[in-house]
Design a protein around this motif. Structure first.
Motif, PDB file in Angstrom:
ATOM      1  N   PRO A  89       0.845  -1.210   0.000  1.00  0.00           N
ATOM      2  CA  PRO A  89       0.000   0.000   0.000  1.00  0.00           C
ATOM      3  C   PRO A  89       0.874   1.252   0.000  1.00  0.00           C
ATOM      4  CG  PRO A  89      -0.746  -1.579   1.658  1.00  0.00           C
ATOM      5  CD  PRO A  89       0.601  -2.055   1.177  1.00  0.00           C
ATOM      6  N   GLY A  99      -6.665   6.169  -3.703  1.00  0.00           N
ATOM      7  CA  GLY A  99      -6.736   4.711  -3.657  1.00  0.00           C
ATOM      8  C   GLY A  99      -5.410   3.983  -3.731  1.00  0.00           C
ATOM      9  N   THR A 102      -4.838   1.324  -0.994  1.00  0.00           N
ATOM     10  CA  THR A 102      -5.910   0.346  -0.782  1.00  0.00           C
ATOM     11  C   THR A 102      -5.404  -0.957  -0.164  1.00  0.00           C
ATOM     12  OG1 THR A 102      -7.141   1.237  -2.669  1.00  0.00           O
ATOM     13  CG2 THR A 102      -7.750  -0.966  -1.915  1.00  0.00           C
ATOM     14  N   PRO A 109     -12.453  -3.479   0.319  1.00  0.00           N
ATOM     15  CA  PRO A 109     -11.337  -2.563   0.054  1.00  0.00           C
ATOM     16  C   PRO A 109     -11.490  -1.282   0.857  1.00  0.00           C
ATOM     17  CG  PRO A 109     -12.874  -2.548  -1.790  1.00  0.00           C
ATOM     18  CD  PRO A 109     -13.344  -3.641  -0.853  1.00  0.00           C
ATOM     19  N   TYR A 111      -9.431   2.526   2.276  1.00  0.00           N
ATOM     20  CA  TYR A 111      -8.300   3.451   2.180  1.00  0.00           C
ATOM     21  C   TYR A 111      -7.520   3.310   3.487  1.00  0.00           C
ATOM     22  CZ  TYR A 111     -10.844   5.779  -1.639  1.00  0.00           C
ATOM     23  OH  TYR A 111     -11.494   6.070  -2.814  1.00  0.00           O
ATOM     24  N   GLY A 156      -2.526  -0.214  -5.597  1.00  0.00           N
ATOM     25  CA  GLY A 156      -3.892   0.095  -5.165  1.00  0.00           C
ATOM     26  C   GLY A 156      -4.921  -0.405  -6.148  1.00  0.00           C
ATOM     27  N   ALA A 160      -7.666  -3.219  -5.317  1.00  0.00           N
ATOM     28  CA  ALA A 160      -9.089  -2.917  -5.472  1.00  0.00           C
ATOM     29  C   ALA A 160      -9.738  -3.859  -6.472  1.00  0.00           C
ATOM     30  CB  ALA A 160      -9.254  -1.462  -5.918  1.00  0.00           C
ATOM     31  N   ASN A 183     -10.322   4.622  -7.268  1.00  0.00           N
ATOM     32  CA  ASN A 183      -8.871   4.692  -7.512  1.00  0.00           C
ATOM     33  C   ASN A 183      -8.572   5.627  -8.684  1.00  0.00           C
ATOM     34  OD1 ASN A 183      -9.431   2.074  -6.074  1.00  0.00           O
ATOM     35  ND2 ASN A 183      -7.206   2.011  -6.096  1.00  0.00           N
TER      36      ASN A 183
END
Length: 207
Positions: A89, A99, A102, A109, A111, A156, A160, A183
């Motif tokens: 991340p 995003g 994520t 999912p 943040y 991310g 996602a 995202n």
């Protein structure tokens, strides 16, 4: 009793009576809602435990129990990157807009830059590091569809996309667009990302 002689026979005046009544009414107005709010809070909410200083925290990340000490205000992103050395991340906007940070918490999912680490205790956390890279995986589909440019948003997007396909294994293009709309790719590589998501869905069905 006259205005010039406001005292009554009992020793209290009409002015005293009005002053006392006003005070009583004001007290009722001020304390009524406060008491109602207090009663509601007492009855509906459990006792809040206040955390201070560094606290010991155990998180289940990518199938492993990991323990560290963090301040209660630490985000999941900071905890993963700086305490547990899990750097998939990324920190980019740091305000739940792009995003890049994520992570998947209990299949959802999130943040991680705005998720408190202490709220993830007892939950399952997945990051990019746990994903496979075989021909049926999401990372492989991104590679094959050229779904990246500078690559900073890619972890991310891949995360996602994995969370989205786990719940929607047969998506349409419009559903993919909606599923990944949290995202952002600053390079504008959206066509490759969407192609990768559809290819990954097809590949995962054949796995």
């Amino acid at each position: 009793m006259t205005d010039q002689d406001p005292k009554s026979r009992s020793g209290s005046s009409r002015r005293d009576f009005l002053r006392g009544s006003s005070l009583a009414a004001a007290t009722a107005v001020l304390t009524g809602p406060a008491q109602v709010a207090l009663d509601e809070a007492t009855g509906a909410e459990p006792e809040v435990k206040v955390l201070t200083g560094e606290v010991s925290l155990t998180l289940k990340v990518n199938g492993e129990e990991k323990t560290c000490k963090v301040e209660p205000r630490s985000t999941l992103l900071d905890t993963l990157r700086h305490r547990l050395d899990i750097t998939g991340p990324k920190r980019v906007c740091d305000r739940a807009s792009c995003g890049a940070c994520t992570a998947i918490v209990d299949g959802v999912p999130v943040y991680s830059c705005t998720t408190l680490a202490v709220t993830c205790t007892g939950k399952t956390i997945e990051t990019l590091e746990s994903f496979g890279t075989d021909a049926n995986s999401v990372p492989h589909a991104f590679h094959q569809a050229d779904g990246l440019m500078c690559g900073y948003c890619t972890p991310g997007f891949v995360t996602a996309c994995k969370a989205f396909l786990d719940k929607n294994p047969n998506p349409t293009l419009d559903e993919v667009k909606k599923g990944l709309d949290g995202n952002i790719c600053r390079c504008g590589t959206y066509m490759g990302v969407l192609e990768a998501a559809l290819a990954a869905a097809k590949a995962m069905k054949g796995a």
